[in-house]
Motif scaffolding. Structure first.
Motif, short mmCIF file in Angstrom:
data_model
loop_
_atom_site.label_atom_id
_atom_site.label_comp_id
_atom_site.label_asym_id
_atom_site.label_seq_id
_atom_site.Cartn_x
_atom_site.Cartn_y
_atom_site.Cartn_z
N GLU A 127 1.28 -17.64 11.38
CA GLU A 127 1.30 -18.90 12.12
C GLU A 127 0.60 -18.80 13.48
N THR A 179 9.11 -17.74 -0.74
CA THR A 179 8.80 -17.22 0.60
C THR A 179 7.75 -18.07 1.31
N GLY A 180 7.28 -19.12 0.66
CA GLY A 180 6.36 -20.04 1.33
C GLY A 180 4.88 -19.65 1.24
N ASN A 205 6.39 -5.95 5.29
CA ASN A 205 6.25 -7.20 6.04
C ASN A 205 4.79 -7.42 6.48
N ASP A 258 17.90 -19.26 -1.14
CA ASP A 258 16.60 -19.60 -0.57
C ASP A 258 16.27 -18.63 0.55
N ARG A 259 15.12 -17.99 0.47
CA ARG A 259 14.84 -16.99 1.48
C ARG A 259 13.42 -17.07 1.97
N SER A 260 13.25 -17.10 3.30
CA SER A 260 11.90 -17.04 3.85
C SER A 260 11.46 -15.58 3.80
N LEU A 261 10.17 -15.36 4.00
CA LEU A 261 9.68 -13.99 3.94
C LEU A 261 10.31 -13.10 5.02
N MET A 292 1.07 -14.26 3.05
CA MET A 292 1.54 -15.45 3.76
C MET A 292 0.64 -15.79 4.93
N GLU A 351 13.18 -13.39 6.31
CA GLU A 351 14.57 -13.13 5.87
C GLU A 351 14.61 -12.06 4.79
N CYS A 352 13.61 -12.10 3.91
CA CYS A 352 13.55 -11.08 2.84
C CYS A 352 13.52 -9.69 3.44
#
Ligand SMILES: CNc1ncnc2c1ncn2[C@@H]1O[C@H](COP(=O)(O)O)[C@@H](O)[C@H]1O
Ligand SMILES: [Zn+2]
Length: 379
Positions: free
Chosen positions: A237, A291-292, A204, A61-64, A234, A66-67
Motif C-alpha cells: 500500500e 488475503t486480498g 511475509n 476471515d484473515r488478512s495477510l 499482495m 493476520e496470517c
C-alpha cells in the motif's frame, strides 16, 4: 434441490479426481482440531491462554498480516520434535485421503535452542512423520520406486490402499538472513536422499529484501536444486514500498525459478514477461481471495492465465488456515470459471509436468492419470 445434488456430485467427483499438490505449507495445513488440542495442552501448562487462542484459530476471515501473526502462534504450538512429526504425518494422511497422488510439502527448517532444535533436527522430525503414516503407502525416495503399477487413486472407491508420492521443499522465510538462507539450501543438498527436492522462498511479503535471499537462491541454482518463489502475492500500500516491490517482481522473473507462487499483483509489462517465460504458476484461489491478493474468485487471474494457456497448477497454500482442501479448490475452479470435467481433469493432469521429482516419478504419475482418464471422464 437439483442444484445441490449437482453440487454434491461435482464435489465428489473432485475428491475422486487424482490430484497433484505442489504448494502446501506444512504449518498452514494443520487440522484445526489438532491446533485446538495442542493449544489446550499449552493452556493447561499455563504457556498460553487457551480461550484467546481458540478464538483466533476458529476465526475464518484473515488478512495477510493476520496470517503471519497467526503463523507465529502456530509455531509456538507446533514447534517441538514430536509435534512436528505428528503434524507431518497428519497432513500427508489428509492429502492422501482426498486422492492426492503426488504431494510436495514445503516447510521452513527452524532453529529453536530452547527446544534443542536445529534446522536439521526439525527436518528429521518431519521425515519421521512422513515415514510413520500408516494407512497409506508413502513413497518418499526415488530409490524406493517400486515397479508395480497399482493405481494410486481408486475412483470406484474400493478399499485398495492408497499410495502417495511425497517430496519436501525447504522454505526460506523472508525474515531470514543471507547466511541462514544459505544454511537452508545446504541442508536441502544434505537431505537430497531423504525426499528433499527443492527450495521455496516465502514469508511475509512486506518483510525483507530480494538481495538478501538471492545468494542462497543462486547457490541452489548452482547445485541444481529447483526453486519456487512466492511472487507478487499482495499489493504494497505504501508508495515508498511500491518501488522495491516492482523491482522485486522483475528480479524474481529474471531469476527464472522452476515455478512461481501466486503472481497476483503484476503490472502489464510483468504479465507479458511472465506469459512469455512460461514459468508454471501455482494458483491458490481461496488463499488469494482471503488475503486480498485477488479481489474475488470471479476476478482471480486464474481465468486470464488459463485462457492464455499458461502452465498452471491448482494448489491449497494453507488448507488448515483457510479451511479448504485441494478437492475444494478444483470444485471452485469448476463452479467459478465453468470448466468442464474434461478440462478439470486435464488441468489436474497437466500439473504432473511441473513436479520437481525425477522423470521416473513423472512417468508413473502420467500412467496414473492415463488409467484414471477413461473412468473419470466417462462419468
Ligand atoms: C498465505 N500466504 C503465504 N505467503 C507467504 N508465506 C506463507 C504463506 N502461507 C504460509 N507461508 C509461509 O509458511 C510458513 C508456515 O509453514 P512452515 O512453518 O514453513 O511449515 C509461514 O510462517 C510463512 O513463512
Ligand atoms: Zn504459499
Amino acid at each position: 434441490m437439483e442444484t445441490s445434488e449437482a453440487e454434491k456430485e461435482m464435489r465428489e467427483w473432485c475428491v475422486a479426481l487424482p490430484k497433484v499438490e505442489l504448494h502446501a505449507h506444512l504449518n498452514g495445513s494443520v487440522r484445526n482440531s489438532t491446533l485446538l488440542e495442542l493449544a489446550k495442552e499449552l493452556g493447561d501448562k499455563g504457556v498460553i491462554v487457551f480461550e484467546d487462542v481458540k478464538d483466533v484459530i476458529m476465526k475464518n476471515d484473515r488478512s495477510l498480516p493476520e496470517c503471519f501473526r497467526l503463523f507465529d502462534l502456530f509455531h509456538i504450538l507446533t514447534t517441538d520434535h514430536d509435534t512436528v512429526t505428528r503434524i507431518a504425518k497428519e497432513v500427508v494422511g489428509d492429502f492422501a485421503a482426498e486422492n492426492v497422488v503426488y504431494l510436495e510439502i514445503r516447510t521452513t527448517p527452524k532453529n529453536n535452542e530452547a527446544k534443542g532444535m536445529t534446522k536439521r533436527s526439525y527436518m528429521n522430525a518431519v521425515v519421521k512423520g512422513l515415514k510413520s503414516v500408516e494407512d497409506v503407502d508413502v513413497v518418499l525416495f526415488d530409490s524406493n520406486l517400486r515397479n508395480d503399477e497399482t493405481p494410486m487413486s481408486d475412483l470406484s472407491g474400493d478399499t485398495k490402499r492408497k499410495k502417495i508420492y511425497v517430496r519436501l521443499l525447504l522454505s526460506i522465510d523472508r525474515r531470514e538472513t543471507t547466511s541462514a538462507a544459505l544454511d537452508t539450501v545446504n541442508l536441502a543438498m544434505e537431505m537430497k536422499d531423504q525426499g528433499v527436492i527443492g527450495i521455496d522462498l516465502s514469508g511475509n511479503p512486506v518483510v525483507g529484501e530480494w538481495e538478501t535471499y538471492l545468494p542462497a537462491l543462486e547457490h541452489a541454482k548452482d547445485l541444481g536444486i529447483p526453486t519456487t518463489i512466492h511472487c507478487g502475492e499482495m499489493k504494497l500500500e505504501l508508495s515508498e514500498q511500491q518501488v522495491p516491490n516492482r523491482k522485486e517482481i522483475q528480479a524474481m522473473l529474471d531469476f527464472c525459478p522452476q515455478r512461481l507462487g501466486h503472481v497476483c499483483c503484476l503490472d502489464d509489462e510483468e504479465w507479458k514477461k511472465l506469459k512469455s517465460s512460461m514459468i508454471p504458476v501455482e494458483i491458490c484461489l481461496t488463499s488469494n481471495v482471503m488475503t486480498g491478493g485477488a479481489p474475488s474468485l470471479e476476478l482471480h487471474h486464474f481465468a486470464d492465465l488459463y485462457n492464455a494457456k499458461h502452465p498452471l497448477s491448482i494448489c491449497t497454500d494453507d488448507s488448515g488456515l483457510f479451511s479448504t482442501s485441494l478437492s475444494n479448490e478444483y470444485y471452485l475452479v469448476a463452479s467459478t470459471f465453468g470448466l468442464s470435467k474434461t478440462e478439470l481433469f486435464r488441468l489436474a493432469q497437466g500439473a504432473v509436468e511441473f513436479v520437481f521429482a525425477d522423470d521416473e516419478v513423472k512417468k508413473s504419475l502420467r500412467a496414473v492419470f492415463e488409467r484414471a482418464a477413461a473412468e473419470t471422464l466417462a462419468s
